[in-house]
Write a protein that holds these residues in place. Structure first.
Motif, short mmCIF file in Angstrom:
data_model
loop_
_atom_site.label_atom_id
_atom_site.label_comp_id
_atom_site.label_asym_id
_atom_site.label_seq_id
_atom_site.Cartn_x
_atom_site.Cartn_y
_atom_site.Cartn_z
N GLN A 120 48.57 29.52 34.10
CA GLN A 120 47.61 29.23 35.17
C GLN A 120 48.12 28.11 36.07
OE1 GLN A 120 43.90 26.90 34.37
NE2 GLN A 120 42.88 28.86 34.74
N MET A 121 48.64 27.05 35.48
CA MET A 121 49.09 25.91 36.25
C MET A 121 50.31 26.24 37.11
SD MET A 121 48.63 22.87 33.41
CE MET A 121 49.15 21.55 34.52
N ARG A 122 51.13 27.18 36.62
CA ARG A 122 52.34 27.56 37.37
C ARG A 122 52.11 28.75 38.30
NH1 ARG A 122 56.85 28.65 33.25
NH2 ARG A 122 55.14 29.15 31.83
N GLY A 123 50.89 29.27 38.29
CA GLY A 123 50.57 30.39 39.18
C GLY A 123 51.27 31.67 38.80
N LEU A 124 51.51 31.87 37.51
CA LEU A 124 52.21 33.07 37.03
C LEU A 124 51.21 34.13 36.60
CD1 LEU A 124 55.00 31.35 34.90
CD2 LEU A 124 55.21 32.29 37.21
N VAL B 219 41.20 30.17 31.53
CA VAL B 219 42.62 30.51 31.46
C VAL B 219 42.81 32.00 31.15
CG1 VAL B 219 43.32 28.18 30.80
CG2 VAL B 219 42.73 29.84 29.02
N PRO B 220 43.98 32.56 31.46
CA PRO B 220 44.24 33.98 31.19
C PRO B 220 44.57 34.21 29.72
CG PRO B 220 46.16 32.98 32.21
CD PRO B 220 45.09 31.93 32.21
N PHE B 221 43.54 34.30 28.92
CA PHE B 221 43.67 34.33 27.47
C PHE B 221 42.75 35.39 26.89
CE2 PHE B 221 41.56 32.76 23.54
CZ PHE B 221 42.64 32.83 22.67
N VAL B 222 43.24 36.11 25.88
CA VAL B 222 42.42 37.09 25.16
C VAL B 222 42.60 36.83 23.67
CG1 VAL B 222 41.97 39.53 24.70
CG2 VAL B 222 42.70 38.81 26.99
N CYS B 223 41.48 36.70 22.97
CA CYS B 223 41.50 36.53 21.51
C CYS B 223 41.12 37.86 20.86
CB CYS B 223 40.54 35.44 21.08
SG CYS B 223 40.56 35.11 19.29
N ILE B 224 42.00 38.36 20.00
CA ILE B 224 41.76 39.60 19.27
C ILE B 224 41.46 39.27 17.81
CG2 ILE B 224 42.69 41.84 18.59
CD1 ILE B 224 42.49 41.55 21.61
N ILE B 225 40.28 39.64 17.35
CA ILE B 225 39.93 39.43 15.94
C ILE B 225 40.07 40.76 15.21
CG2 ILE B 225 38.15 38.71 14.31
CD1 ILE B 225 36.88 37.07 16.55
N GLU B 226 40.99 40.81 14.26
CA GLU B 226 41.17 42.00 13.43
C GLU B 226 40.25 41.86 12.21
OE1 GLU B 226 45.52 43.65 13.52
OE2 GLU B 226 45.64 41.47 13.33
N ALA C 89 41.99 38.95 32.85
CA ALA C 89 42.73 37.70 32.67
C ALA C 89 43.85 37.56 33.71
CB ALA C 89 43.31 37.64 31.26
N ARG C 90 44.58 38.64 33.95
CA ARG C 90 45.69 38.60 34.92
C ARG C 90 45.19 38.30 36.33
NH1 ARG C 90 50.26 40.14 32.50
NH2 ARG C 90 50.20 41.96 31.12
N ASN C 91 44.00 38.75 36.63
CA ASN C 91 43.47 38.60 37.99
C ASN C 91 42.63 37.34 38.17
OD1 ASN C 91 44.68 41.01 38.78
ND2 ASN C 91 42.91 42.24 38.17
N GLY C 92 42.72 36.42 37.21
CA GLY C 92 42.02 35.15 37.35
C GLY C 92 40.58 35.16 36.89
#
Length: 287
Positions: A93-97, A127-134, A186-189
């Motif tokens: 996010q901070m680097r604009g990636l 932030v562009p984050f996804v948590c996957i709980i198995e 997430a990718r799109n902000g």
């Protein structure tokens, strides 16, 4: 060894949407995720065998796998990967990636402080984050009902200002669809998401686990819900793939696995004098 048999849809359905630039952290039960993320199978197998040609020169073993070329790491410490994944997402996010960080955890890790602290920051910073709980129903030998105050962890997402999703019955198609939505957001902000997947651990917690904690008949019942033969049958029934094509894929997969095992067995063991390399000794980084 902590085997992943039964939980393959979680890895395949999520990692199909990721690139080598995206960051993934995983648990002690990491092999299916590592393979789906593109970790080098020869070097991963050599690491499992404790050989010098392994991902970490045989130092990490089967629970601690690191492949920087595809931004993958795993840890045997419960919930340890969530913080680094949120940190990677903040860096993007901070680097604009346009990259995403994904943390895979077990349902037991959702009761750790690290889970709540990291998700709070992820929700606060968007932030562009996804948590996957198995959710395979067991933290070692303790069933979910005996350890968790809520029947489904996706409801916890609301406490951190993010969407929560639940996927039933280890469904590869639904996992793929839900993961697509969360990763694209997430990718799109659009910020983070939490996804819990009902999956099934077809083996014990570890190789040799007698599984005496399972109720009678449970293991046989979940074996009938194995997603791999079910997917095989579905593809054929829907004319999505011919039997000959599926058999070719299966043969190729067997050959790749056999080559990786042969590579690992033929690889040299680490030299004793290398034991103190790549570690911190007395506060100074040693080689």
């Amino acid at each position: 060894m902590h085997l992943s048999r039964g939980q393959e849809p979680c890895a395949a359905g999520v990692c199909a949407h990721l690139t080598a630039d995206d960051y993934v952290t995983a648990t002690h039960r990491a092999h299916h995720i590592a393979i789906a993320k593109g970790v080098d199978l020869d070097r991963m197998t050599a690491e499992i065998f404790g050989r010098s040609s392994g991902l970490s020169g045989g130092r990490g073993g089967h629970m601690h796998l690191f492949d920087c070329s595809v931004n993958f790491m795993s840890s045997g410490i419960v919930a340890e990967g969530i913080g680094p994944a949120v940190g990677a997402a903040l860096s993007f996010q901070m680097r604009g990636l346009p990259h995403v960080a994904v943390a895979f955890i077990g349902e037991g890790a959702a009761n750790q402080g690290a889970f709540h602290e990291a998700l709070n920051l992820a929700g606060l910073w968007k932030v562009p984050f996804v948590c996957i709980i198995e959710d395979n129903s067991y933290g070692i030998s303790v069933d979910k009902k005996s350890s968790t105050a809520v029947p489904r962890n996706d409801v916890r997402a609301a406490g951190y200002n993010m969407p929560g999703f639940y996927v039933e019955d280890n469904d590869p198609y639904e996992i793929y669809a839900v993961a697509a939505e969360a990763i694209e957001r997430a990718r799109n902000g659009g910020g983070p998401s939490l996804i819990e997947i009902e999956t099934f651990r077809l083996t014990g917690h570890f190789t040799g686990d007698a599984e005496g904690y399972r109720p009678e008949g449970e293991k046989e019942a979940i074996a009938k819900r194995d997603a791999l033969p079910a997917m095989r049958a579905k593809l054929i029934a829907n004319d999505a793939a011919a039997l000959s094509e599926i058999e070719r894929i299966e043969r190729e997969a067997d050959e790749i696995a056999a080559r990786a095992i042969a590579f690992a067995r033929a690889a040299p063991e680490p030299m004793p004098e290398d034991a103190l390399k790549m570690v911190f000794v007395g506060g100074d980084h040693n080689d």
